[in-house]
Design a protein around this motif. Structure first.
Motif, PDB file in Angstrom:
ATOM      1  N   CYS A 212      52.486  21.599  40.899  1.00 20.79           N
ATOM      2  CA  CYS A 212      51.493  21.731  42.066  1.00 20.79           C
ATOM      3  C   CYS A 212      50.169  22.060  41.297  1.00 20.79           C
ATOM      4  O   CYS A 212      48.953  21.952  41.942  1.00 20.79           O
ATOM      5  CB  CYS A 212      51.732  22.751  42.779  1.00 20.79           C
TER       6      CYS A 212
ATOM      7  N   SER B  15      48.921  25.082  40.293  1.00 23.89           N
ATOM      8  CA  SER B  15      48.624  26.671  40.475  1.00 23.89           C
ATOM      9  C   SER B  15      48.516  27.220  39.155  1.00 23.89           C
ATOM     10  O   SER B  15      49.944  27.233  38.390  1.00 23.89           O
ATOM     11  CB  SER B  15      49.235  27.242  41.715  1.00 23.89           C
TER      12      SER B  15
ATOM     13  N   CYS C 164      52.215  29.477  39.193  1.00 20.14           N
ATOM     14  CA  CYS C 164      53.417  28.747  39.182  1.00 20.14           C
ATOM     15  C   CYS C 164      53.528  28.729  37.373  1.00 20.14           C
ATOM     16  O   CYS C 164      54.369  28.877  36.882  1.00 20.14           O
ATOM     17  CB  CYS C 164      53.308  27.483  39.654  1.00 20.14           C
TER      18      CYS C 164
ATOM     19  N   CYS D 250      56.610  20.735  43.411  1.00 19.14           N
ATOM     20  CA  CYS D 250      56.426  21.432  42.384  1.00 19.14           C
ATOM     21  C   CYS D 250      57.883  22.056  41.762  1.00 19.14           C
ATOM     22  O   CYS D 250      58.445  22.540  42.813  1.00 19.14           O
ATOM     23  CB  CYS D 250      55.081  22.675  42.368  1.00 19.14           C
TER      24      CYS D 250
ATOM     25  N   VAL E 146      58.575  24.801  40.435  1.00 20.07           N
ATOM     26  CA  VAL E 146      58.492  26.252  40.639  1.00 20.07           C
ATOM     27  C   VAL E 146      58.471  26.546  42.258  1.00 20.07           C
ATOM     28  O   VAL E 146      59.221  27.390  42.676  1.00 20.07           O
ATOM     29  CB  VAL E 146      57.100  26.700  39.877  1.00 20.07           C
ATOM     30  N   CYS E 147      57.423  26.162  43.027  1.00 18.28           N
ATOM     31  CA  CYS E 147      57.185  26.587  44.106  1.00 18.28           C
ATOM     32  C   CYS E 147      57.581  25.693  45.247  1.00 18.28           C
ATOM     33  O   CYS E 147      57.520  25.874  46.518  1.00 18.28           O
ATOM     34  CB  CYS E 147      55.644  26.948  44.318  1.00 18.28           C
TER      35      CYS E 147
HETATM   36 ZN    ZN Z   1      53.774  25.344  42.243  1.00 17.12          ZN
END
Ligand code: ZN
Length: 477
Positions: free
Chosen positions: A429, A431, A434, A460, A462-463
């Motif tokens: 994403c 960020s 992350c 993403c 991660v998130c």
């Molecule tokens: Zn993310």
């Protein structure tokens, strides 16, 4: 461990690397912790790297110059992000000629500031632009954990510094030099690299955008092998580099900087080497061909050496070494040159004299597989062909290794697994949160957002939020 054996590459990559550097006589430890002595064999390799790059720099319109080693401390303080990024690594001189200096001098960690100061003096009008200067030199960064070639207190490099009238032009320059590095790495060093953008977190201190070429080393860790930075007007404003434009109005210039260092020697070792030692790409190898004469009696010797001499002169366009040492056996010589990574060995013995042949042994394919007997006729063409084949084979092997160890994990749990011993190429994403989470959980960092992006969008890794770009996560040197 005997003099000519290495720790196993697969079992102890780190020690394997250290021992190759020492045993191939590329470099040695210096009396000051973290410094290195580059030995003649290593320096010749570096000179060949320099030649490949310097030719490309000049073809793209750059010229070389030399700026001083010492920089007034106040210069670094002019660009906030720059000084914050570099202060923990600075070596500072406070005494000169027995006197306390009025202003401490920094031993350059990089030269944006002093070059910016000079550009402010030299650039007055749009007619003075662009300025396209490169310098070959050394810099000092006080690193805590060091490793020969990869991270040393003092290292050798080139740093290009350019100034332009427009942002577009500076941006084009940044990408042009990134592509120059990629072209050099791929075509001269046979090191497959991925050109891409660094994340905000990983960018150069003082840059607007940093680009990198990232390579996968033999233990699957990533190595940042060269960088190119779009500096925007950060240094132009800090050093007041202004020019009168076409409308006679004062404007700040746009600057770039780009560098590749002796670290790249480490990339070559870790990409191509094997349990027998170094394997050098023919285009950069200090010695491309080693000729080992083989004989027992004096009569054989004179016949063999006559052919060796003829072969040597026929191959004079290549970097050829004849190993005529009489105090060591041919077997010893084979090991010795394998350790040093010479791409092609030519053996000439009494039977070859009789058969009008020579034996080729390819360094990249040890043992029987890399051995062939060829005619002494048209040897020049055959050597040329063999070196090209080796160069291409090294690249293909490294590329296949990278592809085999690059994964597209389906979720975060799988990402955590794959980066233990490989790279993850995942949607991100963008960020920092992350990015940091991955680093804390796995020690892997974002290596680059490749210029070459897949179509579409994803989530993403991660998130699970929408993401428009894919990034490489990997543990790195
Ligand atoms: Zn993310």
């Amino acid at each position: 461990m005997s003099k000519d054996t290495l720790p196993s590459r697969s079992e102890n990559f780190s020690e394997w690397y250290n021992q190759i550097v020492l045993k191939a006589e590329l470099a040695d430890y210096a009396p000051v912790r973290g410094c290195m002595v580059v030995r003649p064999y290593g320096w010749t390799l570096w000179e060949n790297i320099q030649a490949g790059l310097d030719r490309r720099f000049k073809e793209t319109g750059h010229v070389n110059a030399a700026f001083p080693l010492f920089i007034p401390m106040s210069f670094l303080e002019k660009e906030k992000a720059h000084v914050e990024g570099f202060s923990p690594e600075l070596a500072v001189v406070t005494v000169g000629g027995g006197e306390q200096l009025e202003e401490p001098l920094v031993v350059r960690p990089t030269s944006e500031t002093i070059i910016g100061y000079m550009y402010a003096k030299w650039i007055k009008s749009y007619r003075d632009l662009p300025v396209l200067i490169n310098q070959w030199g050394n810099v000092v960064r006080w690193e805590m954990r060091t490793k020969l070639f990869l991270r040393t207190l003092e290292f050798y490099w080139q740093e290009g510094h350019t100034a332009h009238a427009t942002a577009e032009e500076a941006d084009e320059e940044t990408l042009q030099m990134l592509n120059v590095y990629a072209d050099f790495a791929i075509n001269d060093a046979a090191v497959p690299v991925i050109p891409g953008l660094k994340s905000e977190r990983e960018k150069f201190a003082g840059a607007v955008r940093s680009y990198t070429i990232e390579g996968m080393m033999g233990d699957t860790r990533a190595l940042q092998s060269g960088t190119s930075h779009f500096l925007g007007q950060n240094f132009a404003k800090a050093f007041d580099i202004q020019y009168l434009d076409w409308n006679n109005e004062l404007q700040y210039v746009w600057t770039t900087s780009w560098g590749l260092s002796t670290r790249f020697v480490g990339a070559i070792i870790m990409t191509h080497g094997d349990d027998k030692g170094l394997i050098l790409p023919p285009k950069l190898a200090p010695t491309q061909v080693v000729i080992v004469p083989i004989y027992k009696s004096d009569e054989e010797k004179s016949k063999v050496l006559a052919v060796v001499e003829r072969v040597r002169s026929e191959l004079n366009e290549f970097r050829v070494h004849v190993d005529d040492r009489s105090e060591v056996t041919p077997g010893y010589k084979f090991n010795d040159w394998e350790m040093r990574g010479v791409p092609l060995r030519i053996e000439i013995g009494p039977r070859d004299v009789q058969n009008n042949s020579v034996a080729f042994a390819r360094r990249d394919k040890p043992g029987r597989e890399g051995k062939s007997f060829v005619s002494q006729d048209q040897l020049r063409e055959q050597v040329d062909e063999a070196l090209k084949t080796i160069q291409a084979a090294l690249y293909e092997r490294a590329l296949a290794f990278r592809e085999a160890n690059t994964h597209d994990p389906k979720d975060y749990e799988e990402l955590k697994e794959v980066v233990k011993n490989g790279w993850a190429f995942s949607w991100w994403c963008g960020s920092e949160e992350c990015e940091l989470k991955v680093k804390e959980d796995t020690k892997a960092t974002t290596r680059c957002i490749p210029l070459d992006q897949p179509e579409g969008e994803g989530l993403c890794v991660v998130c699970n939020q929408p993401a428009t770009q894919k990034v490489y996560f990997a543990r790195a040197y």
